[in-house]
Write a protein that holds these residues in place. Structure first.
Motif, PDB file in Angstrom:
ATOM      1  N   PRO A 144      18.875  16.267   3.592  1.00 29.16           N
ATOM      2  CA  PRO A 144      18.816  15.271   2.509  1.00 29.16           C
ATOM      3  C   PRO A 144      17.449  14.629   2.291  1.00 29.16           C
ATOM      4  O   PRO A 144      17.251  13.938   1.286  1.00 29.16           O
ATOM      5  CB  PRO A 144      19.847  14.213   2.953  1.00 29.16           C
ATOM      6  N   MET A 145      16.507  14.866   3.226  1.00 31.02           N
ATOM      7  CA  MET A 145      15.190  14.247   3.113  1.00 31.02           C
ATOM      8  C   MET A 145      14.135  15.348   3.082  1.00 31.02           C
ATOM      9  O   MET A 145      13.660  15.801   4.125  1.00 31.02           O
ATOM     10  CB  MET A 145      14.950  13.281   4.280  1.00 31.02           C
ATOM     11  N   PRO A 146      13.737  15.819   1.890  1.00 30.91           N
ATOM     12  CA  PRO A 146      12.775  16.925   1.792  1.00 30.91           C
ATOM     13  C   PRO A 146      11.392  16.552   2.325  1.00 30.91           C
ATOM     14  O   PRO A 146      11.010  15.380   2.337  1.00 30.91           O
ATOM     15  CB  PRO A 146      12.723  17.226   0.298  1.00 30.91           C
ATOM     16  N   GLN A 186       0.836  -1.192   0.000  1.00 29.57           N
ATOM     17  CA  GLN A 186       0.000   0.000   0.000  1.00 29.57           C
ATOM     18  C   GLN A 186       0.885   1.262   0.000  1.00 29.57           C
ATOM     19  O   GLN A 186       2.058   1.210   0.377  1.00 29.57           O
ATOM     20  CB  GLN A 186      -0.938   0.029   1.211  1.00 29.57           C
ATOM     21  N   THR A 187       0.305   2.379  -0.402  1.00 26.44           N
ATOM     22  CA  THR A 187       1.042   3.636  -0.410  1.00 26.44           C
ATOM     23  C   THR A 187       0.304   4.686   0.423  1.00 26.44           C
ATOM     24  O   THR A 187      -0.921   4.681   0.523  1.00 26.44           O
ATOM     25  CB  THR A 187       1.242   4.191  -1.835  1.00 26.44           C
ATOM     26  N   ILE A 188       1.104   5.572   1.015  1.00 30.64           N
ATOM     27  CA  ILE A 188       0.588   6.738   1.739  1.00 30.64           C
ATOM     28  C   ILE A 188       1.229   7.956   1.092  1.00 30.64           C
ATOM     29  O   ILE A 188       2.453   8.100   1.091  1.00 30.64           O
ATOM     30  CB  ILE A 188       0.952   6.694   3.225  1.00 30.64           C
ATOM     31  N   THR A 189       0.418   8.810   0.514  1.00 30.42           N
ATOM     32  CA  THR A 189       0.924  10.037  -0.088  1.00 30.42           C
ATOM     33  C   THR A 189       0.652  11.189   0.871  1.00 30.42           C
ATOM     34  O   THR A 189      -0.495  11.431   1.268  1.00 30.42           O
ATOM     35  CB  THR A 189       0.246  10.315  -1.436  1.00 30.42           C
ATOM     36  N   ALA A 190       1.714  11.895   1.271  1.00 32.55           N
ATOM     37  CA  ALA A 190       1.584  12.952   2.269  1.00 32.55           C
ATOM     38  C   ALA A 190       2.365  14.187   1.845  1.00 32.55           C
ATOM     39  O   ALA A 190       3.391  14.087   1.154  1.00 32.55           O
ATOM     40  CB  ALA A 190       2.096  12.451   3.620  1.00 32.55           C
ATOM     41  N   ARG A 191       1.878  15.344   2.283  1.00 30.80           N
ATOM     42  CA  ARG A 191       2.633  16.577   2.038  1.00 30.80           C
ATOM     43  C   ARG A 191       3.900  16.599   2.887  1.00 30.80           C
ATOM     44  O   ARG A 191       4.928  17.111   2.464  1.00 30.80           O
ATOM     45  CB  ARG A 191       1.773  17.803   2.369  1.00 30.80           C
ATOM     46  N   TYR A 192       3.799  16.037   4.084  1.00 25.71           N
ATOM     47  CA  TYR A 192       4.949  15.981   4.987  1.00 25.71           C
ATOM     48  C   TYR A 192       4.982  14.627   5.678  1.00 25.71           C
ATOM     49  O   TYR A 192       3.940  13.986   5.872  1.00 25.71           O
ATOM     50  CB  TYR A 192       4.869  17.078   6.055  1.00 25.71           C
TER      51      TYR A 192
END
Length: 405
Positions: free
Chosen positions: A355-357, A224-230
């Protein structure tokens, strides 16, 4: 990583108070919080309070990492004394760190009241000089705290003997401290967040992160995927899987709790007790009248070696207690061990890692990780909303540490 072993008192007493589903579909959210222990729970609470949609995911059953092993003392003191921290990071940053920790105890009390969570008790805290050689620097510590306006008293040896019934060369008696149950509090926070639109998924391991221009896509072990702004990473000592830098030193700590014995009648004001020696001994009385003793830390090498020492360390901790309180009826009932991390200056890492935006870290290392977690929750809630937080630099990954000669 196997973060705890044995029979943690809170876990045995409270069991699994709530069940949470695992993630079975692709979802979108403003903020994905990785880690469902006390750090992740407090961060999600701050986000929920600010009206920011969030989802918490944890690879384990909720609370069964380091949080279950927490002894739940709440103190403003960090593992580095204030006067030493001033030398390491500067007077202004060190003073702010201590002030923030003191303020966080009051904030945690207000949160517990808002949740109607009963397991929060105000306490005083006694910091004992373990040896006569410690008295001189403990006086320096007292002076640094007094200059900051922290409420406390200096106890000479005779006062310690009169108040506590045992001898110690000197002590600082602080008026700002508390105790709670970090494991139960984490569940109470999650339940509040769920009622206000949040979501919590356990047994949902994040195995990959894809950084896009305006979002982060998390992929779970089951696809599964979780798409998040942050994304907020609140995985504690397992953060080394995300950041391949020597940020912290891992240690194993040990704890033992007695059968109920009403030991709070045996020492002054039922205060929290800890010492200057390293590793330090600490003890408190639980709400159900048991004595909890912890310490005897060891460098962490692997879970097998750590776990083999549980019985030996518990016996040593019982002996430590009896040296001070020989008349207490102490029958050990539960003993356990947990892995924790410490940093060079004793401060946590909170905020962005370049390094991790679109990613923030809430890493409350050290002996008072719960107060650090509350500080992290406040800072991250501001950052997600685009607000500047003046305390961010104190806990930054890029902060400067002055090395002692």
């Amino acid at each position: 990583m196997d973060l705890q072993s044995g029979y943690p008192y809170s876990l045995i007493r409270n069991g699994l108070p709530f069940n949470y589903p695992w993630l079975e579909t692709d979802i979108r959210t403003d903020v994905a919080v990785i880690g469902g222990g006390i750090s992740g729970a407090l961060t999600a609470y701050a986000l929920t309070k600010a009206g920011i949609s969030n989802v918490v995911v944890d690879a384990r059953t909720i609370g069964l990492g380091s949080t279950a092993a927490s002894t739940s003392l709440l103190q403003y003191e960090i593992d580095t004394p204030l006067y030493q921290l001033q030398e390491k990071v500067g007077v202004a940053a060190a003073n702010s760190a201590y002030e923030l920790c003191a303020a966080s105890i009051g904030e945690l009390e207000r949160i517990c009241k808002a949740l109607r969570f009963p397991h929060f008790e105000k306490k005083h805290s006694l910091y004992l000089a373990s040896y006569r050689k410690d008295v001189s620097w403990l006086r320096k510590e007292y002076a640094a705290r007094k200059a900051l306006g922290l409420k406390m008293e200096w106890w000479e040896e005779a006062v310690v003997l009169d108040k506590m019934g045992f001898s110690a060369p000197a002590a600082i008696y602080s008026h700002t401290a508390a105790q709670t149950d970090a494991y139960l509090l984490s569940h109470a926070l999650h339940q509040h967040n769920i009622r206000h639109g949040g979501a919590v998924y356990d047994r949902t391991a994040v195995v990959d992160m894809e950084f896009r221009p305006r979002s982060v896509v998390l992929k779970t072990a089951h696809g599964q995927t979780i798409t998040a702004r942050y994304v907020v990473i609140a995985t504690g000592y397992e953060v080394l899987q995300y950041i391949k830098l020597p940020l912290l030193k891992l240690n194993a700590t040990y704890a033992v709790v007695s059968e109920p014995n009403h030991a709070e009648e045996q020492w002054y004001n039922d205060c929290l007790i800890w010492e200057t020696k390293s590793p330090y001994l600490y003890m408190r009385v639980t709400s159900d009248h048991r004595v909890l003793v912890g310490g005897r830390d060891e460098p962490f090498y692997n879970p097998t070696r750590r776990d083999k020492l549980i019985h030996r360390k518990a016996a040593a901790l019982e002996k430590d207690l009896r040296k001070k309180f020989p008349d207490i009826r102490f029958h050990p009932e539960f003993k356990w061990t947990g892995t924790f991390g410490s940093t060079e200056d004793g401060l946590p890492f909170i905020g962005a890692f370049p390094p991790m935006p679109h990613t923030y870290f809430a890493l409350g290392f050290g002996g008072n990780g719960i107060t650090f977690s509350q500080i992290a929750a406040n800072i991250i809630a501001d950052l997600v909303q685009g607000k500047k937080n003046p305390d961010t630099a104190i806990f930054s990954f890029n902060r400067k540490i002055r090395h002692s000669r």
